[in-house]
Design a protein around this motif. Structure first.
Motif, PDB file in Angstrom:
ATOM      1  N   LEU A  20      39.772  36.283  38.614  1.00 26.96           N
ATOM      2  CA  LEU A  20      39.655  36.448  40.054  1.00 26.96           C
ATOM      3  C   LEU A  20      40.627  35.498  40.752  1.00 26.96           C
ATOM      4  CD1 LEU A  20      35.778  36.597  40.508  1.00 26.96           C
ATOM      5  CD2 LEU A  20      37.374  38.437  39.931  1.00 26.96           C
ATOM      6  N   SER A  21      41.155  35.948  41.860  1.00 27.01           N
ATOM      7  CA  SER A  21      42.046  35.124  42.662  1.00 27.01           C
ATOM      8  C   SER A  21      41.511  35.039  44.086  1.00 27.01           C
ATOM      9  CB  SER A  21      43.451  35.729  42.695  1.00 27.01           C
ATOM     10  OG  SER A  21      44.020  35.781  41.419  1.00 27.01           O
ATOM     11  N   CYS A  22      41.725  33.894  44.682  1.00 29.72           N
ATOM     12  CA  CYS A  22      41.322  33.676  46.068  1.00 29.72           C
ATOM     13  C   CYS A  22      42.554  33.169  46.813  1.00 29.72           C
ATOM     14  CB  CYS A  22      40.187  32.671  46.136  1.00 29.72           C
ATOM     15  SG  CYS A  22      39.671  32.232  47.815  1.00 29.72           S
ATOM     16  N   ALA A  23      43.119  34.019  47.634  1.00 34.99           N
ATOM     17  CA  ALA A  23      44.331  33.663  48.356  1.00 34.99           C
ATOM     18  C   ALA A  23      43.996  32.962  49.667  1.00 34.99           C
ATOM     19  CB  ALA A  23      45.145  34.921  48.633  1.00 34.99           C
ATOM     20  N   ALA A  24      44.919  32.145  50.094  1.00 37.94           N
ATOM     21  CA  ALA A  24      44.828  31.394  51.355  1.00 37.94           C
ATOM     22  C   ALA A  24      43.777  30.306  51.276  1.00 37.94           C
ATOM     23  CB  ALA A  24      44.563  32.321  52.544  1.00 37.94           C
ATOM     24  N   ILE A  66      37.830  27.371  36.453  1.00 34.03           N
ATOM     25  CA  ILE A  66      38.350  27.407  37.812  1.00 34.03           C
ATOM     26  C   ILE A  66      39.609  26.547  37.857  1.00 34.03           C
ATOM     27  CG2 ILE A  66      36.927  25.469  38.626  1.00 34.03           C
ATOM     28  CD1 ILE A  66      36.684  26.967  41.326  1.00 34.03           C
ATOM     29  N   SER A  67      40.606  27.020  38.576  1.00 39.24           N
ATOM     30  CA  SER A  67      41.854  26.266  38.686  1.00 39.24           C
ATOM     31  C   SER A  67      42.497  26.607  40.025  1.00 39.24           C
ATOM     32  CB  SER A  67      42.806  26.608  37.536  1.00 39.24           C
ATOM     33  OG  SER A  67      43.162  27.987  37.566  1.00 39.24           O
ATOM     34  N   ARG A  68      43.527  25.836  40.372  1.00 36.50           N
ATOM     35  CA  ARG A  68      44.186  26.109  41.625  1.00 36.50           C
ATOM     36  C   ARG A  68      45.673  25.838  41.544  1.00 36.50           C
ATOM     37  NH1 ARG A  68      41.113  23.198  45.975  1.00 36.50           N
ATOM     38  NH2 ARG A  68      42.661  24.243  47.287  1.00 36.50           N
ATOM     39  N   ASP A  69      46.406  26.573  42.337  1.00 38.28           N
ATOM     40  CA  ASP A  69      47.840  26.369  42.495  1.00 38.28           C
ATOM     41  C   ASP A  69      48.058  26.143  43.990  1.00 38.28           C
ATOM     42  OD1 ASP A  69      50.584  26.524  42.791  1.00 38.28           O
ATOM     43  OD2 ASP A  69      50.834  28.122  41.332  1.00 38.28           O
ATOM     44  N   ASN A  70      48.141  24.894  44.385  1.00 40.14           N
ATOM     45  CA  ASN A  70      48.243  24.599  45.813  1.00 40.14           C
ATOM     46  C   ASN A  70      49.580  25.049  46.390  1.00 40.14           C
ATOM     47  OD1 ASN A  70      45.644  23.607  46.106  1.00 40.14           O
ATOM     48  ND2 ASN A  70      46.237  21.488  45.731  1.00 40.14           N
ATOM     49  N   ALA A  71      50.595  25.151  45.571  1.00 43.20           N
ATOM     50  CA  ALA A  71      51.885  25.645  46.060  1.00 43.20           C
ATOM     51  C   ALA A  71      51.784  27.110  46.480  1.00 43.20           C
ATOM     52  CB  ALA A  71      52.956  25.480  44.992  1.00 43.20           C
ATOM     53  N   LYS A  72      50.875  27.837  45.845  1.00 46.35           N
ATOM     54  CA  LYS A  72      50.664  29.248  46.165  1.00 46.35           C
ATOM     55  C   LYS A  72      49.421  29.466  47.021  1.00 46.35           C
ATOM     56  CE  LYS A  72      52.884  31.022  41.980  1.00 46.35           C
ATOM     57  NZ  LYS A  72      52.720  31.859  40.766  1.00 46.35           N
ATOM     58  N   ASN A  73      48.760  28.373  47.399  1.00 52.33           N
ATOM     59  CA  ASN A  73      47.524  28.485  48.196  1.00 52.33           C
ATOM     60  C   ASN A  73      46.523  29.430  47.550  1.00 52.33           C
ATOM     61  OD1 ASN A  73      48.390  26.701  50.122  1.00 52.33           O
ATOM     62  ND2 ASN A  73      48.971  28.263  51.607  1.00 52.33           N
ATOM     63  N   THR A  74      46.358  29.299  46.266  1.00 60.58           N
ATOM     64  CA  THR A  74      45.489  30.229  45.541  1.00 60.58           C
ATOM     65  C   THR A  74      44.600  29.483  44.559  1.00 60.58           C
ATOM     66  OG1 THR A  74      47.166  31.977  45.714  1.00 60.58           O
ATOM     67  CG2 THR A  74      45.436  32.289  44.076  1.00 60.58           C
ATOM     68  N   VAL A  75      43.362  29.921  44.484  1.00 68.25           N
ATOM     69  CA  VAL A  75      42.410  29.404  43.506  1.00 68.25           C
ATOM     70  C   VAL A  75      42.016  30.550  42.594  1.00 68.25           C
ATOM     71  CG1 VAL A  75      40.095  28.452  43.189  1.00 68.25           C
ATOM     72  CG2 VAL A  75      41.563  27.596  45.023  1.00 68.25           C
ATOM     73  N   TYR A  76      41.894  30.250  41.322  1.00 65.83           N
ATOM     74  CA  TYR A  76      41.600  31.265  40.315  1.00 65.83           C
ATOM     75  C   TYR A  76      40.257  30.990  39.638  1.00 65.83           C
ATOM     76  CZ  TYR A  76      46.645  31.802  40.819  1.00 65.83           C
ATOM     77  OH  TYR A  76      47.917  31.976  41.331  1.00 65.83           O
ATOM     78  N   LEU A  77      39.643  32.055  39.179  1.00 65.40           N
ATOM     79  CA  LEU A  77      38.462  31.938  38.327  1.00 65.40           C
ATOM     80  C   LEU A  77      38.702  32.822  37.115  1.00 65.40           C
ATOM     81  CD1 LEU A  77      35.639  30.671  38.030  1.00 65.40           C
ATOM     82  CD2 LEU A  77      34.708  32.819  38.934  1.00 65.40           C
ATOM     83  N   GLN A  78      39.016  32.184  35.997  1.00 65.37           N
ATOM     84  CA  GLN A  78      39.203  32.905  34.741  1.00 65.37           C
ATOM     85  C   GLN A  78      37.849  33.066  34.087  1.00 65.37           C
ATOM     86  OE1 GLN A  78      42.093  34.202  33.295  1.00 65.37           O
ATOM     87  NE2 GLN A  78      40.672  35.116  31.827  1.00 65.37           N
ATOM     88  N   MET A  79      37.481  34.291  33.824  1.00 62.42           N
ATOM     89  CA  MET A  79      36.156  34.576  33.261  1.00 62.42           C
ATOM     90  C   MET A  79      36.337  35.244  31.900  1.00 62.42           C
ATOM     91  SD  MET A  79      34.179  35.943  36.673  1.00 62.42           S
ATOM     92  CE  MET A  79      35.093  37.466  36.750  1.00 62.42           C
ATOM     93  N   ASN A  80      35.908  34.553  30.867  1.00 64.05           N
ATOM     94  CA  ASN A  80      36.002  35.059  29.499  1.00 64.05           C
ATOM     95  C   ASN A  80      34.611  35.301  28.924  1.00 64.05           C
ATOM     96  OD1 ASN A  80      38.833  34.711  29.641  1.00 64.05           O
ATOM     97  ND2 ASN A  80      38.671  32.618  28.849  1.00 64.05           N
ATOM     98  N   SER A  81      34.554  36.025  27.835  1.00 62.88           N
ATOM     99  CA  SER A  81      33.286  36.312  27.150  1.00 62.88           C
ATOM    100  C   SER A  81      32.230  36.785  28.136  1.00 62.88           C
ATOM    101  CB  SER A  81      32.802  35.060  26.407  1.00 62.88           C
ATOM    102  OG  SER A  81      33.765  34.636  25.472  1.00 62.88           O
ATOM    103  N   LEU A  82      32.613  37.723  28.972  1.00 62.92           N
ATOM    104  CA  LEU A  82      31.709  38.187  30.015  1.00 62.92           C
ATOM    105  C   LEU A  82      30.477  38.869  29.440  1.00 62.92           C
ATOM    106  CD1 LEU A  82      34.404  39.358  32.551  1.00 62.92           C
ATOM    107  CD2 LEU A  82      32.544  37.769  33.066  1.00 62.92           C
TER     108      LEU A  82
END
Length: 123
Positions: A20-24, A66-82
């Motif tokens: 999942l990505s969260c922009a802005a 959960i991770s973030r790339d502040n240069a891209k103003n985006t936070v990610y949620l990598q979900m494995n073994s769902l």
């Protein structure tokens, strides 16, 4: 006011992965919440503005990142073994804060929310 947009949800088989990505979401502490039908909204992961501090609820530890790339103003949620019990609408929430290394895990602590993205895990 921070406008957020989630993306990356969908249908996946048990054991699969989604990101999942969260922009802005730059310059904010961010939380990923989920709400399944008939259940309360819960915080599954959160990350500080600096990215140095993270939080995970017990049921996703070792599977979600959960991770973030502040240069891209985006936070990610990598979900494995769902798992089927991960099925829910997932929301990104952001809180403008001057506290670089604080995470927020309560929904009442966030003023800005995305519209949500559906994650469905089939068994």
């Amino acid at each position: 006011q921070v406008q957020l947009v989630e993306s990356g949800g969908g249908l996946v088989q048990a054991g699969g992965s989604l990101r999942l990505s969260c922009a802005a979401a730059g310059g904010c502490a961010v939380g990923w919440f989920r709400q399944a039908p008939g259940k309360e909204r819960e915080c599954v992961a959160a990350i500080s503005w600096s990215g140095s501090i993270t939080y995970y609820t017990d049921s996703v530890k070792g599977r979600f990142t959960i991770s973030r790339d502040n240069a891209k103003n985006t936070v990610y949620l990598q979900m494995n073994s769902l798992k089927p019990e991960d099925t829910a609408v997932y929301y990104c929430a952001a809180r403008v804060t001057s506290r670089w290394s604080t995470v927020y895990t309560e929904s009442r602590e966030y003023a800005n929310w995305g519209p949500g993205t559906q994650v469905t895990v089939s068994s």
